[in-house]
Each structure stands twice: as structure tokens, then as C-alpha cells.
Design a protein around this motif. Sequence first.
Motif, PDB file in Angstrom:
ATOM      1  N   LEU A  50       0.864  -1.178   0.000  1.00 51.06           N
ATOM      2  CA  LEU A  50       0.000   0.000   0.000  1.00 51.06           C
ATOM      3  C   LEU A  50       0.901   1.229   0.000  1.00 51.06           C
ATOM      4  O   LEU A  50       1.507   1.566   1.010  1.00 51.06           O
ATOM      5  N   LEU A  51       1.025   1.854  -1.157  1.00 51.42           N
ATOM      6  CA  LEU A  51       1.945   2.974  -1.365  1.00 51.42           C
ATOM      7  C   LEU A  51       1.201   4.252  -1.744  1.00 51.42           C
ATOM      8  O   LEU A  51       1.768   5.121  -2.407  1.00 51.42           O
ATOM      9  N   ARG A  52      -0.040   4.391  -1.311  1.00 51.90           N
ATOM     10  CA  ARG A  52      -0.797   5.593  -1.653  1.00 51.90           C
ATOM     11  C   ARG A  52      -0.082   6.836  -1.145  1.00 51.90           C
ATOM     12  O   ARG A  52       0.356   6.887   0.004  1.00 51.90           O
ATOM     13  N   ASN A  53       0.054   7.804  -2.012  1.00 52.01           N
ATOM     14  CA  ASN A  53       0.690   9.093  -1.689  1.00 52.01           C
ATOM     15  C   ASN A  53       2.139   8.969  -1.232  1.00 52.01           C
ATOM     16  O   ASN A  53       2.675   9.892  -0.625  1.00 52.01           O
ATOM     17  N   ALA A  54       2.776   7.840  -1.489  1.00 52.12           N
ATOM     18  CA  ALA A  54       4.197   7.705  -1.161  1.00 52.12           C
ATOM     19  C   ALA A  54       5.002   8.625  -2.080  1.00 52.12           C
ATOM     20  O   ALA A  54       4.647   8.837  -3.237  1.00 52.12           O
ATOM     21  N   ILE A  55       6.061   9.170  -1.560  1.00 50.99           N
ATOM     22  CA  ILE A  55       6.929  10.064  -2.327  1.00 50.99           C
ATOM     23  C   ILE A  55       8.084   9.218  -2.859  1.00 50.99           C
ATOM     24  O   ILE A  55       8.926   8.748  -2.108  1.00 50.99           O
ATOM     25  N   LEU A  56       8.087   9.026  -4.176  1.00 55.67           N
ATOM     26  CA  LEU A  56       9.062   8.153  -4.830  1.00 55.67           C
ATOM     27  C   LEU A  56       9.993   8.923  -5.771  1.00 55.67           C
ATOM     28  O   LEU A  56      10.603   8.336  -6.654  1.00 55.67           O
ATOM     29  N   VAL A  57      10.126  10.216  -5.551  1.00 58.88           N
ATOM     30  CA  VAL A  57      10.967  11.061  -6.398  1.00 58.88           C
ATOM     31  C   VAL A  57      12.409  10.549  -6.353  1.00 58.88           C
ATOM     32  O   VAL A  57      12.981  10.357  -5.279  1.00 58.88           O
ATOM     33  N   LEU A  58      12.968  10.303  -7.521  1.00 55.81           N
ATOM     34  CA  LEU A  58      14.347   9.833  -7.696  1.00 55.81           C
ATOM     35  C   LEU A  58      14.628   8.483  -7.024  1.00 55.81           C
ATOM     36  O   LEU A  58      15.783   8.101  -6.869  1.00 55.81           O
ATOM     37  N   ALA A  59      13.583   7.746  -6.634  1.00 51.56           N
ATOM     38  CA  ALA A  59      13.786   6.400  -6.085  1.00 51.56           C
ATOM     39  C   ALA A  59      14.181   5.468  -7.222  1.00 51.56           C
ATOM     40  O   ALA A  59      13.639   5.556  -8.325  1.00 51.56           O
ATOM     41  N   ASN A  60      15.120   4.584  -6.962  1.00 48.98           N
ATOM     42  CA  ASN A  60      15.546   3.601  -7.952  1.00 48.98           C
ATOM     43  C   ASN A  60      14.630   2.388  -7.810  1.00 48.98           C
ATOM     44  O   ASN A  60      14.748   1.609  -6.868  1.00 48.98           O
ATOM     45  N   LEU A  61      13.714   2.220  -8.766  1.00 47.85           N
ATOM     46  CA  LEU A  61      12.761   1.111  -8.753  1.00 47.85           C
ATOM     47  C   LEU A  61      13.082   0.079  -9.830  1.00 47.85           C
ATOM     48  O   LEU A  61      12.233  -0.756 -10.159  1.00 47.85           O
ATOM     49  N   LYS A  62      14.310   0.108 -10.345  1.00 46.96           N
ATOM     50  CA  LYS A  62      14.693  -0.816 -11.406  1.00 46.96           C
ATOM     51  C   LYS A  62      14.537  -2.257 -10.923  1.00 46.96           C
ATOM     52  O   LYS A  62      15.104  -2.652  -9.902  1.00 46.96           O
ATOM     53  N   GLY A  63      13.728  -3.006 -11.630  1.00 48.74           N
ATOM     54  CA  GLY A  63      13.524  -4.415 -11.314  1.00 48.74           C
ATOM     55  C   GLY A  63      12.634  -4.665 -10.104  1.00 48.74           C
ATOM     56  O   GLY A  63      12.440  -5.813  -9.719  1.00 48.74           O
ATOM     57  N   ALA A  64      12.098  -3.614  -9.498  1.00 50.98           N
ATOM     58  CA  ALA A  64      11.223  -3.793  -8.339  1.00 50.98           C
ATOM     59  C   ALA A  64       9.928  -4.461  -8.767  1.00 50.98           C
ATOM     60  O   ALA A  64       9.417  -4.229  -9.862  1.00 50.98           O
ATOM     61  N   ASP A  65       9.401  -5.311  -7.904  1.00 52.63           N
ATOM     62  CA  ASP A  65       8.133  -5.998  -8.164  1.00 52.63           C
ATOM     63  C   ASP A  65       7.008  -5.150  -7.594  1.00 52.63           C
ATOM     64  O   ASP A  65       6.868  -5.040  -6.368  1.00 52.63           O
ATOM     65  N   LEU A  66       6.249  -4.526  -8.479  1.00 58.25           N
ATOM     66  CA  LEU A  66       5.155  -3.643  -8.071  1.00 58.25           C
ATOM     67  C   LEU A  66       3.783  -4.245  -8.413  1.00 58.25           C
ATOM     68  O   LEU A  66       2.771  -3.549  -8.348  1.00 58.25           O
ATOM     69  N   ARG A  67       3.764  -5.554  -8.708  1.00 62.42           N
ATOM     70  CA  ARG A  67       2.485  -6.186  -9.037  1.00 62.42           C
ATOM     71  C   ARG A  67       1.504  -6.050  -7.889  1.00 62.42           C
ATOM     72  O   ARG A  67       1.819  -6.373  -6.751  1.00 62.42           O
ATOM     73  N   GLY A  68       0.344  -5.525  -8.201  1.00 61.27           N
ATOM     74  CA  GLY A  68      -0.714  -5.390  -7.213  1.00 61.27           C
ATOM     75  C   GLY A  68      -0.516  -4.262  -6.218  1.00 61.27           C
ATOM     76  O   GLY A  68      -1.317  -4.105  -5.310  1.00 61.27           O
ATOM     77  N   ALA A  69       0.557  -3.496  -6.370  1.00 60.63           N
ATOM     78  CA  ALA A  69       0.813  -2.381  -5.431  1.00 60.63           C
ATOM     79  C   ALA A  69      -0.209  -1.268  -5.672  1.00 60.63           C
ATOM     80  O   ALA A  69      -0.596  -1.005  -6.806  1.00 60.63           O
ATOM     81  N   ASP A  70      -0.640  -0.640  -4.608  1.00 66.28           N
ATOM     82  CA  ASP A  70      -1.583   0.488  -4.689  1.00 66.28           C
ATOM     83  C   ASP A  70      -0.761   1.772  -4.693  1.00 66.28           C
ATOM     84  O   ASP A  70      -0.263   2.202  -3.667  1.00 66.28           O
ATOM     85  N   LEU A  71      -0.629   2.362  -5.887  1.00 65.79           N
ATOM     86  CA  LEU A  71       0.186   3.576  -6.059  1.00 65.79           C
ATOM     87  C   LEU A  71      -0.676   4.816  -6.294  1.00 65.79           C
ATOM     88  O   LEU A  71      -0.165   5.824  -6.758  1.00 65.79           O
ATOM     89  N   ARG A  72      -1.939   4.729  -5.941  1.00 71.65           N
ATOM     90  CA  ARG A  72      -2.818   5.893  -6.173  1.00 71.65           C
ATOM     91  C   ARG A  72      -2.397   7.077  -5.362  1.00 71.65           C
ATOM     92  O   ARG A  72      -1.810   7.002  -4.339  1.00 71.65           O
TER      93      ARG A  72
END
Length: 72
Positions: A50-72
Motif C-alpha cells: 500500500l503505497l498511496r501518496n508515497a513520495i518516490l521522487v528519484l527512487a531507484n525502482l529498477k527491477g522492483a516488483d510492483l504487481r498489485g501495489a496500490d500507487l494511487r
Amino acid sequence: MPDQEILALLKSDVDAWNDWRAEDPTLRPLLNGVDLTGADLQMANLSNALLRNAILVLANLKGADLRGADLR
């Protein structure tokens, strides 16, 4: 509110985070609104997180598994 120990684990040691997630793949980590600016999350298992309203600016998400993640 996210558990601060779990958040610290994610920010400091993705391998340990992934091991923790592997123990119970049904977990939905509560990371709503967390500041992950510039975090190295490469290859992190963030599935179903559950990543709603998470601040991901300049985060390295290369290869991260985001299946089913709530990024709203």
C-alpha cells in the motif's frame, strides 16, 4: 501509519526486506505516505504494498516488483 522498523528495513537493506516478504507473501505492507525520495529500491519486492501518496521522487525502482501495489 507504517511500522517504522519495517520502513527502516526497506530503506537500508532490500535483501533483508525481500527475505522478510518471502516469509509471508500474503502481507500487504502499509507504506502510505512514506517519503522514499532517492531510496535505492532496486529489485525490492513491493508486490501488493500500500503505497498511496508515497513520495518516490528519484527512487531507484529498477527491477522492483510492483504487481498489485496500490500507487494511487
